[in-house]
Enzyme design. Sequence first.
Site, PDB file in Angstrom:
ATOM      1  N   THR A  30       6.069   2.263  -6.241  1.00 38.30           N
ATOM      2  CA  THR A  30       7.517   2.156  -6.012  1.00 38.30           C
ATOM      3  C   THR A  30       8.083   0.860  -6.598  1.00 38.30           C
ATOM      4  O   THR A  30       7.347  -0.057  -6.951  1.00 38.30           O
ATOM      5  CB  THR A  30       7.845   2.182  -4.512  1.00 38.30           C
ATOM      6  OG1 THR A  30       7.353   0.974  -3.917  1.00 38.30           O
ATOM      7  CG2 THR A  30       7.208   3.381  -3.814  1.00 38.30           C
ATOM      8  N   CYS A  31       9.412   0.806  -6.629  1.00 32.31           N
ATOM      9  CA  CYS A  31      10.112  -0.387  -7.107  1.00 32.31           C
ATOM     10  C   CYS A  31      10.253  -1.426  -6.000  1.00 32.31           C
ATOM     11  O   CYS A  31      11.263  -2.131  -5.942  1.00 32.31           O
ATOM     12  CB  CYS A  31      11.503  -0.001  -7.596  1.00 32.31           C
ATOM     13  SG  CYS A  31      11.495   0.716  -9.227  1.00 32.31           S
ATOM     14  N   ASP A  32       9.320  -1.500  -5.098  1.00 33.28           N
ATOM     15  CA  ASP A  32       9.465  -2.358  -3.938  1.00 33.28           C
ATOM     16  C   ASP A  32       8.417  -3.465  -3.968  1.00 33.28           C
ATOM     17  O   ASP A  32       7.224  -3.184  -4.112  1.00 33.28           O
ATOM     18  CB  ASP A  32       9.297  -1.497  -2.668  1.00 33.28           C
ATOM     19  CG  ASP A  32       9.798  -2.197  -1.422  1.00 33.28           C
ATOM     20  OD1 ASP A  32       9.394  -3.359  -1.196  1.00 33.28           O
ATOM     21  OD2 ASP A  32      10.598  -1.598  -0.690  1.00 33.28           O
ATOM     22  N   ASN A  47      11.919   6.161  -2.609  1.00 30.50           N
ATOM     23  CA  ASN A  47      11.865   6.122  -4.077  1.00 30.50           C
ATOM     24  C   ASN A  47      11.819   7.518  -4.697  1.00 30.50           C
ATOM     25  O   ASN A  47      11.505   7.659  -5.872  1.00 30.50           O
ATOM     26  CB  ASN A  47      10.661   5.295  -4.571  1.00 30.50           C
ATOM     27  CG  ASN A  47      11.056   3.906  -5.087  1.00 30.50           C
ATOM     28  OD1 ASN A  47      10.504   3.386  -6.024  1.00 30.50           O
ATOM     29  ND2 ASN A  47      12.049   3.310  -4.466  1.00 30.50           N
TER      30      ASN A  47
END
Lengths: 381, 381
Positions: free
Chosen positions: B328-330, B371
């Site tokens: 994910t973009c986390d 996401n």
Amino acid sequence: MQNFFISEKIENFLKAEKLPTPFLVVDLDVVSENYKILKDTFSNSIIYYAVKANSEPRIIERLMNLGSYFDIASIGELEQCFSVGVSPDRISYNNPVKKPDDIKNAYDLGIRNFTFDSKGELSKIAKMAPGSNVFCRFGVRDRGALWPFEGKFGCSSEMLIELMVLASNKGLVPQGVSFHVGSQQSDSSRWTAAITEAAKIFEALLMENIDVKVLNIGGGFPIKYTSEVIGVRELSEEIAAQLDCCFGSNKPQVFIEPGRFIAGSAGLIRSEVILVAEKEPDAHERWVYVDIGRFGGLAETFNEAIIYPIRANKSKAELGPVILAGPTCDGADILYKKNPVDLPINLRDGDYLDFLSAGAYTSSYVTAKFNGLPAITEYYI
Amino acid sequence: MQNFFISEKIENFLKAEKLPTPFLVVDLDVVSENYKILKDTFSNSIIYYAVKANSEPRIIERLMNLGSYFDIASIGELEQCFSVGVSPDRISYNNPVKKPDDIKNAYDLGIRNFTFDSKGELSKIAKMAPGSNVFCRFGVRDRGALWPFEGKFGCSSEMLIELMVLASNKGLVPQGVSFHVGSQQSDSSRWTAAITEAAKIFEALLMENIDVKVLNIGGGFPIKYTSEVIGVRELSEEIAAQLDCCFGSNKPQVFIEPGRFIAGSAGLIRSEVILVAEKEPDAHERWVYVDIGRFGGLAETFNEAIIYPIRANKSKAELGPVILAGPTCDGADILYKKNPVDLPINLRDGDYLDFLSAGAYTSSYVTAKFNGLPAITEYYI
């Protein structure tokens, strides 16, 4: 707890009917309002809403109608955008970590903007999305962000130059340079320092005959939870001044990628108090358990990073400190312990606690089945 | 990575067919085997499987057929037990934090065993489940647990006595005393110290004419991930000796509540490498991104608490350190950074990484939609 923003529409919604908790209610007009504030403040920028903050199609639709563009992380988010009619040219696939098939699918569906930060990702894009526009992300310091990236994304400036040359050689179009200072960032110097670095990168790229058009300064714009943060107008002025200073008359097109700023203040989570407990006689602090926790949507309380403003339905009572915890049998499901919350001393089970500014990064994190508890209900009004 | 247990059935399953990743595969025979090991080791105890570890009905069914009882945390878990035919007398509702309606529903469905650790909860049980058997949980030190409770559950001994007297006065049946030393606990003295305290509690209760029959010593029995842990046989011997020492010939019925020990080693998660990246020229460590992360099932990597053994499909290659991260973009979706993993230097996207001993506390934590990534597929064989 006082002077916190809750829209009249949400207040009326809460009064109208006693609904089963926990639930999230989001005022779509506030979403629109927040978009307009940013559009007005960053008037020359193009806004890419970070869909991951809250991927509800009604939010995407509102923003699409206002002219927003969209930053997506996956094919799932792409489909959510398409479901309300967003056209592919308004979408940028900015997760720097994508499966080859996902790149191909996105390309086949019309997506032409892709972000990368490594050689491996670049090779995949060149193969699966030939001729596309690419954006290379460099890493910046994100200390000060309440939800930082910990170095997960972004390469060094030096490597960025190499990669963009390579991209050009592989037939891709080096379109822009991006950075992200971390979510809920309150230190404006993170942006200004990154812009300084970006200007040097633009120069170095020109030396390689690569003329990029776009600087994507990411998201991270902070909203007010329980602490004061820099205002978005002040921040935008600092950013504009730095762009002037570093780029002069040769300014790139600026993209911004807000998520939290658009959806956060638009939402409220109502939870019910399940239990107020003292664990020993004359305990200093009470434990208060509510029906939403770390695994039910309040994931950003991880390490007590985000401290939500909380409103109880007994606002006039005397206050006392409580440790606040979620409903599961999990020790990690404690919301605030290092930072006890002041809540009415006459709080009892059956009372409500409202978590304010909870429209972003809440429902998106909900676990599907942990502890057999039902997922939070969502209302978009 | 060597000498790690993967059952032949799972190895054959993995060889048979190339399945889309990420997926969890659980060998139900290993679940049975682990149950039998515990049953044999704690021969005089009654086993309550902690459903929250993995609530898959086929696991519950296996264990039911072997004679297991069940520790549940919610009405949802109760329904999962009922769905395979568990009778209500084999179920104990042990979450000390329950909504009044949930207590009533459980009672109406035949549940008669409830745990509490506070006055507020006791009042609810007395009202909603009159005449039921109650178990009071006291708090114990859980340092040494990789997944501790942080004081979330359990009252002081002093308060326990008061509460049990009150329970009796309210017409409930004080049936037992319980404690839990925290999940994945490797320090046997946590159990022995707690048993010493329990014995004092039993004595004090007798002084109040309350003759409880059961001591629930909880779960927490550790399994081997990447570090050695105390063996369950050695642990059970220490526990038995302490029970002898503290209770003599007047020993209570012992309950245990294993979750991880039963389901953990039975499962394997296969993930695909999405990207291997260097973020600067001559970087010391590579970043490796896989298609499962913190939000897709590996929640116990939170603060790098649980360090899974990991097997790559290129096991003979030279190894080098990597930072391992999810898809994910986390920024929170980093699995191991403080504890880099040694993985083959020729690892590439498309390769596999298998997370071993991943049958418990994985699929149960999966987020529904973060996401826009699809949830992990689960196979029970």
